[in-house]
Motif scaffolding. Sequence first.
Motif, PDB file in Angstrom:
ATOM      1  N   ASP A   8      41.920  72.292  46.387  1.00  0.00           N
ATOM      2  CA  ASP A   8      42.237  72.246  44.958  1.00  0.00           C
ATOM      3  C   ASP A   8      43.121  71.040  44.637  1.00  0.00           C
ATOM      4  N   ASN A   9      44.069  70.729  45.511  1.00  0.00           N
ATOM      5  CA  ASN A   9      44.924  69.553  45.317  1.00  0.00           C
ATOM      6  C   ASN A   9      44.128  68.259  45.393  1.00  0.00           C
ATOM      7  N   ILE A  10      43.152  68.206  46.286  1.00  0.00           N
ATOM      8  CA  ILE A  10      42.289  67.031  46.382  1.00  0.00           C
ATOM      9  C   ILE A  10      41.556  66.827  45.056  1.00  0.00           C
ATOM     10  N   GLU A  11      41.064  67.914  44.494  1.00  0.00           N
ATOM     11  CA  GLU A  11      40.383  67.828  43.199  1.00  0.00           C
ATOM     12  C   GLU A  11      41.343  67.336  42.113  1.00  0.00           C
ATOM     13  N   LEU A  41      38.775  59.227  57.521  1.00  0.00           N
ATOM     14  CA  LEU A  41      40.140  59.144  56.999  1.00  0.00           C
ATOM     15  C   LEU A  41      40.418  57.775  56.383  1.00  0.00           C
ATOM     16  N   GLU A  42      39.912  56.728  57.021  1.00  0.00           N
ATOM     17  CA  GLU A  42      40.080  55.377  56.494  1.00  0.00           C
ATOM     18  C   GLU A  42      39.391  55.240  55.129  1.00  0.00           C
ATOM     19  N   LEU A  50      43.750  59.299  49.547  1.00  0.00           N
ATOM     20  CA  LEU A  50      44.104  60.560  50.201  1.00  0.00           C
ATOM     21  C   LEU A  50      44.776  60.313  51.546  1.00  0.00           C
ATOM     22  N   GLY A  51      45.808  61.083  51.833  1.00  0.00           N
ATOM     23  CA  GLY A  51      46.510  60.997  53.109  1.00  0.00           C
ATOM     24  C   GLY A  51      45.809  61.791  54.192  1.00  0.00           C
ATOM     25  N   ARG A  52      46.422  61.814  55.353  1.00  0.00           N
ATOM     26  CA  ARG A  52      45.811  62.445  56.527  1.00  0.00           C
ATOM     27  C   ARG A  52      45.564  63.943  56.341  1.00  0.00           C
ATOM     28  N   GLY A  53      46.516  64.683  55.794  1.00  0.00           N
ATOM     29  CA  GLY A  53      46.340  66.129  55.642  1.00  0.00           C
ATOM     30  C   GLY A  53      45.161  66.483  54.754  1.00  0.00           C
ATOM     31  N   HIS A  54      45.108  65.863  53.590  1.00  0.00           N
ATOM     32  CA  HIS A  54      43.982  66.111  52.689  1.00  0.00           C
ATOM     33  C   HIS A  54      42.677  65.603  53.301  1.00  0.00           C
ATOM     34  N   LEU A  58      39.013  67.657  54.302  1.00  0.00           N
ATOM     35  CA  LEU A  58      37.639  67.256  53.982  1.00  0.00           C
ATOM     36  C   LEU A  58      36.815  67.025  55.236  1.00  0.00           C
ATOM     37  N   VAL A  59      37.407  66.432  56.260  1.00  0.00           N
ATOM     38  CA  VAL A  59      36.679  66.250  57.525  1.00  0.00           C
ATOM     39  C   VAL A  59      36.179  67.602  58.031  1.00  0.00           C
TER      40      VAL A  59
END
Length: 125
Positions: A8-11, A41-42, A50-54, A58-59
């Motif tokens: 939800d935060n990614i959205e 991630l790149e 987007l940072g690593r956690g987000h 997705l990964v």
Amino acid sequence: MSFQAYLDNIEDKTGLTPRQFIELAKERGFEGPTLKAGPVLEWLKEDHGLGRGHGMALVHIFKNGAKISDKHVGSDGTHRDDSDALWLDGKNNRPRPGRGRRTPAVNQPESSCSAPVTAVGTQTP
């Protein structure tokens, strides 16, 4: 924060639903169980901020689909999720219990086939 809250935060940050990210990832060949996180991630950092956690959230869905571990389902911890099936079609489209719509157990758009998604690009019979 729950896994669903990450999505939800990614959205909120990008304006894109997880399902839209799946389509973008497929266009780049980022899908399936052997997917390596580094290039994804790149791309997510460079193109979407987007940072690593987000990015790792997705990964996970690019590799495994909407199913997550039930480790935190029903728990009362900070990482609790309501279900082991993630909702990928946007937080504003998520069915709410008791409102006459189906639950997100299958987690597919209303117009799609009835086979549940198990990983990006695959379906169970």
